[in-house]
Scaffold this motif. Structure first.
Motif, short mmCIF file in Angstrom:
data_model
loop_
_atom_site.label_atom_id
_atom_site.label_comp_id
_atom_site.label_asym_id
_atom_site.label_seq_id
_atom_site.Cartn_x
_atom_site.Cartn_y
_atom_site.Cartn_z
N SER A 4 8.26 11.89 12.77
CA SER A 4 9.25 12.11 13.83
C SER A 4 10.48 11.24 13.64
N GLU A 5 10.30 10.02 13.13
CA GLU A 5 11.44 9.12 12.88
C GLU A 5 12.29 9.63 11.73
N LEU A 6 11.63 10.15 10.69
CA LEU A 6 12.35 10.71 9.56
C LEU A 6 13.12 11.97 9.98
N ILE A 7 12.50 12.77 10.83
CA ILE A 7 13.15 13.99 11.32
C ILE A 7 14.44 13.65 12.07
N LYS A 8 14.45 12.58 12.83
CA LYS A 8 15.67 12.18 13.54
C LYS A 8 16.81 11.93 12.56
N PHE A 244 20.11 10.81 -0.37
CA PHE A 244 20.27 10.55 1.06
C PHE A 244 19.09 9.73 1.60
N LEU A 245 17.88 10.09 1.23
CA LEU A 245 16.71 9.37 1.72
C LEU A 245 16.66 7.95 1.17
N GLU A 246 17.10 7.79 -0.07
CA GLU A 246 17.09 6.45 -0.67
C GLU A 246 18.13 5.53 -0.03
N GLU A 247 19.24 6.11 0.45
CA GLU A 247 20.35 5.29 0.94
C GLU A 247 20.40 5.15 2.46
#
Length: 267
Positions: A4-8, A244-247
């Motif tokens: 849920s946190e990643l989805i935000k 994007f996920l790495e940064e």
């Protein structure tokens, strides 16, 4: 971090309200409370992608194209769509898709595709709305090549920009073909925005899934078409999302992306 946190984070990048009405992005299967340490990125949730995600012990699968477009009446092993959903759930892999919301959001698919070609003076091809800071968002992009080139040279530039083995060109490429400068780009399937490209006065329309009649009609109206295939442009999704996920995450995740494999071939 929790799913849920990643989805935000994902929805701050590409808000769900920016998606087309017919689309189905979002959390399509699995637990929002799942603890995520490994993310697998792919364009489509194919059998091989899901098998690889299971093998890599991924906690979450993120794709561009949603596996589910229409309501499922059954989830069992007798249908290839529901069989994939079943496998994801059995292996406790949360599955999230970001489709036309990613296509339309500023800084995402269209802008990325235009930047690869070096387009300048860009505008949204088909405006769908405005962001809170009064910026247009929508499908595709229109702009200018850094310099005029022949249609054949534009085709070569498209292959180089997206790292693809071939394109299909509607238009005269004999002796290089006509000079082109203004380009409209619609990653994915561009038949629905072909008229928008004509309205913008584009010399060439760069997209995918263009049929015979659409292609020859475009040429008859003074616009060439370079068909890079549906996969050909949109595969840039995985590389962008990996970065994007790495940064942009406070917690470092193990990010794995599918290997780029062009799905069709010239033989």
């Amino acid at each position: 971090m929790k799913c849920s946190e990643l989805i935000k984070k994902l929805e701050a990048l590409a808000p769900l309200p920016m998606a087309c009405d017919w689309d189905n992005p979002g959390l399509l299967a699995g637990r929002s409370g799942k603890e995520v340490k490994t993310v697998y990125l792919a364009l489509d949730a194919t059998d091989s992608v899901i098998e690889d995600a299971v093998r890599c012990r991924a906690d979450m699968l993120i794709t561009h194209h949603p596996l589910i477009f229409r309501p499922l009446k059954k989830v069992n092993d007798e249908d290839f769509i529901s069989r994939r959903i079943l496998k994801l759930i059995q292996n406790d892999i949360s599955y999230y898709a970001m489709h036309t919301n990613f296509d339309a959001a500023p800084g995402c698919m269209a802008d990325l595709a235009g930047a690869r070609l070096g387009l300048t003076d860009t505008e949204v091809l088909e405006v769908m709305g405005k962001t809170v800071d009064d910026k247009d968002y929508g499908i595709g992009i229109c702009g200018n090549f850094p310099h005029a080139m022949t249609l054949r040279e534009a085709g070569e530039a498209v292959k180089k920009a997206y790292g693809i083995p071939f394109v299909t060109v509607f238009g005269d490429v004999e002796d290089g073909g006509p000079a082109v400068r203004t380009a409209a780009v619609c990653p994915g399937s561009g038949g629905s925005t072909l008229k928008e490209a004509l309205r913008w006065g584009a010399d060439v329309y760069i997209t995918g899934d263009i049929g015979h009649h659409e292609g020859i009609d475009a040429v008859a109206n003074g616009m060439a078409v370079i068909d890079a295939g549906h996969y050909g442009i949109e595969h840039i999704f995985t590389g962008f999302m990996e970065k994007f996920l790495e940064e942009n995450l406070e917690e470092k995740l193990n990010v794995i992306k599918e290997r780029d494999v062009f799905p069709n071939h010239v033989i």
